[in-house]
Design a protein around this motif. Structure first.
Motif, short mmCIF file in Angstrom:
data_model
loop_
_atom_site.label_atom_id
_atom_site.label_comp_id
_atom_site.label_asym_id
_atom_site.label_seq_id
_atom_site.Cartn_x
_atom_site.Cartn_y
_atom_site.Cartn_z
N LEU B 193 0.69 -1.28 -0.28
CA LEU B 193 0.01 -0.19 0.20
C LEU B 193 0.68 1.02 0.02
O LEU B 193 1.48 1.68 1.05
N GLY B 194 1.00 1.99 -0.68
CA GLY B 194 1.78 3.16 -0.98
C GLY B 194 3.26 2.79 -1.69
O GLY B 194 4.10 1.44 -1.77
N GLY B 195 4.25 4.18 -1.16
CA GLY B 195 5.28 2.81 -1.38
C GLY B 195 6.30 2.13 -0.13
O GLY B 195 5.84 3.21 1.22
N GLY B 196 7.06 2.04 -0.41
CA GLY B 196 7.54 0.73 0.06
C GLY B 196 9.07 1.44 1.15
O GLY B 196 9.45 2.56 0.41
N ILE B 197 9.49 1.30 2.35
CA ILE B 197 10.57 2.09 2.35
C ILE B 197 11.61 0.73 3.23
O ILE B 197 12.84 1.46 3.80
N MET B 198 11.15 -0.23 3.35
CA MET B 198 12.69 -1.43 3.59
C MET B 198 13.47 -1.58 2.65
O MET B 198 13.67 -1.18 1.31
N ASP B 199 14.40 -1.22 3.29
CA ASP B 199 14.99 -1.90 2.75
C ASP B 199 16.76 -2.75 2.94
O ASP B 199 17.45 -2.70 3.58
N HIS B 200 16.39 -4.02 3.51
CA HIS B 200 16.80 -5.18 4.23
C HIS B 200 18.14 -5.25 2.72
O HIS B 200 19.09 -5.49 3.81
N ALA B 201 18.43 -5.22 2.54
CA ALA B 201 19.66 -5.93 1.45
C ALA B 201 20.77 -4.32 1.53
O ALA B 201 21.92 -5.22 1.94
N ALA B 202 20.32 -3.38 2.11
CA ALA B 202 21.72 -1.95 2.36
C ALA B 202 21.55 -2.19 3.23
O ALA B 202 22.61 -1.46 4.14
N LEU B 203 21.23 -2.95 4.38
CA LEU B 203 20.89 -2.85 5.87
C LEU B 203 21.62 -3.56 6.61
O LEU B 203 22.48 -4.10 7.58
N PHE B 204 21.60 -4.61 5.97
CA PHE B 204 22.33 -5.91 6.54
C PHE B 204 23.97 -6.26 6.03
O PHE B 204 24.23 -6.84 5.88
N GLU B 205 23.78 -5.28 4.89
CA GLU B 205 25.71 -5.20 4.02
C GLU B 205 26.44 -5.20 4.96
O GLU B 205 26.85 -3.87 5.88
#
Lengths: 126, 478
Positions: B193-205
């Motif tokens: 619903l709407g724009g996503g703000i998750m960024d697993h790859a960047a945060l786990f790097e």
């Protein structure tokens, strides 16, 4: 048929003492390790950084942006980011823990079984 | 003693113990679900993230699923035994009938302490939440959280004192809202619903497994927090209208709900918050779902998750008071604890003395100990209880095979769930040892001392045969 066991009546003072004993033991189990500074979970910073930057703290720009959104600077996030648990342990401590757990279950099952046989004997007759 | 049907749908509980006034049979399966999920759901709102701190984000996910497996075994085993031993006290009463009095005394204490400590942790979180809301609404000075902690515990104890139906109906409503808040947060931040703000790859790097594989083992310690307390559904056994149907249904529906909620919670929080911040539940993310909502930039989500967190803590503390007091009450009724605890309120039909007695205990822990220590105390008591369950079901099946007692629910694949549960409990003991070994030994030392106290002193006040209240045949082998 085994004669029924008739437990003694417990007076109010005796009941109160029993409750106090349990409460004191309970509080002691949690607070004594805390008071003696023996409670684990102490994370520590092995190598502090003098003038930390996000890069020096090992954070990518994307990760740094999240910290900044949370209101942190490299200085305020220094300990949060660098603190680590130390999972090294002496083998003796592990052996002690295993021995204490096994002793506990041994006592528990042995005494329970003896008491249980009495219960069944009285309930169903021998 | 066995002339009363404890699973009767028409009479109140307590009959087998000869008391005149019993607990009211007024609850349905939805209340059982609300009791179980209500106690546990707060685990998604706070506490589980210590698992991230112990091993990193991936370790917390692996712990989430292995702990889910552990609790699935717990729910299966518990559903079978409870559908037969339908009595207040839950696992305490099971242990009394299947293993023996000393085990029952210990299991009763596990229940009382696991739930009372969980209640204290909930009150601490509620106090923290009030302080955050105060600062967000312009309060400049640091808010003293203690009055709110005391207020939460006192209010919920009063609610429990007044009656079980109102208590668990209240739980049903606020638990449903708290669960719905997690779903809405997931839908709003994942891009559905709407724009996503998750960024697993960047945060786990660069931080995939910061401690290596030993961190995965260590994370199992707090992995239990995702689900701890689901076994508390059994405490309502004397107050449900149809124990044989409602207890297994409510418990199994509860664990399914929690598996979904736990996975969604991990997915949302680890995709929005850096792992070091997420993993520090004291100086970092005390309430991680709430923090995730704050980073979403949506005021509506902040309020929703603020209320979700508050409701989850209230529902959990509420259920904990309910369960701890029932366990305490059941032990008092059997004289395992002083008989004073075994009283039922003549009008409200609640175990009011046990409820009142546990209030100062919860306050001492909520006001005097750090959150992670309180949680560890609760987890350890829970873990000891889970270690009892495989022994319990193996002996139950051996002493009363399937053809000798009709079960409301028979769990499949026996003994695989029991062996799996025992193995996972062993791993979790090691996980607790990594970082919290002193507490573990102190806790076991405490249980050894009180076991000796019970065996050599307290047990003299207990009726022997009369405590066996189930209308079962003689166990095999005796």
């Amino acid at each position: 048929m085994r004669a029924h066991y008739r437990p003694p009546q417990q007076g109010k003072i005796s009941q109160l003492i029993d409750v106090i004993v349990l409460v004191v033991l309970t509080i002691g189990a949690l607070f004594v390790p805390l008071w003696l500074n023996m409670a684990g979970a102490a994370k520590s910073v092995a190598q502090p950084i003098e003038n930390p930057t996000w890069e020096a703290l090992g954070q990518t720009p994307a990760q740094a942006a999240k910290y900044e959104a949370l209101g942190h600077t490299p200085q305020t996030a220094h300990d949060l980011i660098l603190a680590r648990f130390d999972y090294s342990f002496p083998v003796g401590a592990l052996v002690t823990m295993i021995a204490v757990i096994l002793l506990y279950y041994f006592l528990l099952l042995r005494f329970s079984e003896a008491e249980y046989r009495d219960v069944i004997a009285e309930k169903f007759g021998e | 003693m066995a002339d009363v049907d404890i699973t009767s749908q028409t009479m109140d509980g307590m009959g087998p113990h000869g008391t005149r006034v019993g607990l009211l049979r007024v609850l349905g399966p939805a209340h059982v679900w609300a009791l179980g999920v209500g106690i546990v759901l707060v685990g998604e709102y706070m506490g589980w993230n210590f698992a991230v701190g112990k091993g990193g984000a991936y370790a917390a996910l692996i712990a989430c699923w292995f702990a889910g497996l552990l609790y699935t075994c717990v729910a299966m085993i518990d559903s079978e035994v409870t559908s037969t031993v339908a009595s207040a006290g839950g696992q305490y009463t099971q242990a009394k009938h299947i293993i023996g009095p000393l085990m029952a005394f210990n299991v009763g204490l596990y229940l009382v302490f696991a739930y009372t400590m969980l209640e204290a942790a909930n009150a601490i979180t509620a106090g923290y939440l009030f302080s955050v809301v105060a600062s967000m609404t312009g309060h400049a000075a640091e808010l003293d959280q203690r009055p709110f902690i005391i207020l939460v515990i006192m209010f919920l104890a009063w609610l429990n004192y007044r009656g079980v139906l109102a208590t668990l109906t209240f739980n049903l409503v606020i638990t449903a809202i708290a669960f719905g808040a997690i779903i809405i947060l997931f839908l709003s931040t994942s891009g559905i619903l709407g724009g996503g703000i998750m960024d697993h790859a960047a945060l786990f790097e660069g931080h995939e497994l910061p401690y290596g594989w030993i961190g995965v083992l260590a994370a199992m310690h707090f992995g239990l927090w995702y689900y701890l307390g689901i076994e508390g559904t059994t405490q309502a056994a004397e107050e449900v209208r149809s124990p044989a149907r409602a207890l297994p249904f409510g418990t199994l529906a509860g664990i399914m709900t929690l598996l979904i909620a736990a996975t969604l919670t991990w997915y949302v929080c680890s995709g929005i918050l850096p792992w070091e911040y997420l993993g520090d539940g004291v100086d970092g993310a005390v309430a991680p779902l709430f923090d995730a909502a704050r980073l979403s930039g949506s005021t509506g989500l902040v309020w929703l998750l603020g209320f979700g967190t508050l409701f989850a803590t209230l529902a959990s503390a509420n259920g904990c008071i309910n369960d701890a007091s029932r366990a305490c009450f059941a032990m008092g009724r059997d004289k395992y604890l002083p008989g004073w605890f075994g009283a039922v309120h003549p009008r409200h039909r609640t175990p009011y003395r046990a409820i009142i007695f546990l209030v100062p205990i919860a306050l001492i822990f909520a006001l005097g100990a750090p959150l992670d220590q309180v949680i560890t105390f609760s987890i350890l008591s829970g873990l000891l209880g889970y270690t009892f369950m495989p022994l319990n079901i193996i002996l139950f099946r051996r002493k009363w095979p399937l053809e000798t007692i009709k079960r409301g629910y028979e769990h499949p694949f026996h003994p695989i769930p029991a062996i799996t549960l025992l193995t996972l409990c062993g791993i979790t003991f090691f996980a607790v040892f990594l970082g919290y070994g002193t507490q573990l030994v102190a806790m076991i030392g405490f249980y050894i001392v009180v076991s000796l106290w019970f065996h050599f002193w307290r047990y003299r006040f207990v009726n022997r045969g009369a405590q066996f209240t189930m209308p079962w045949p003689k166990p095999r082998g005796y």
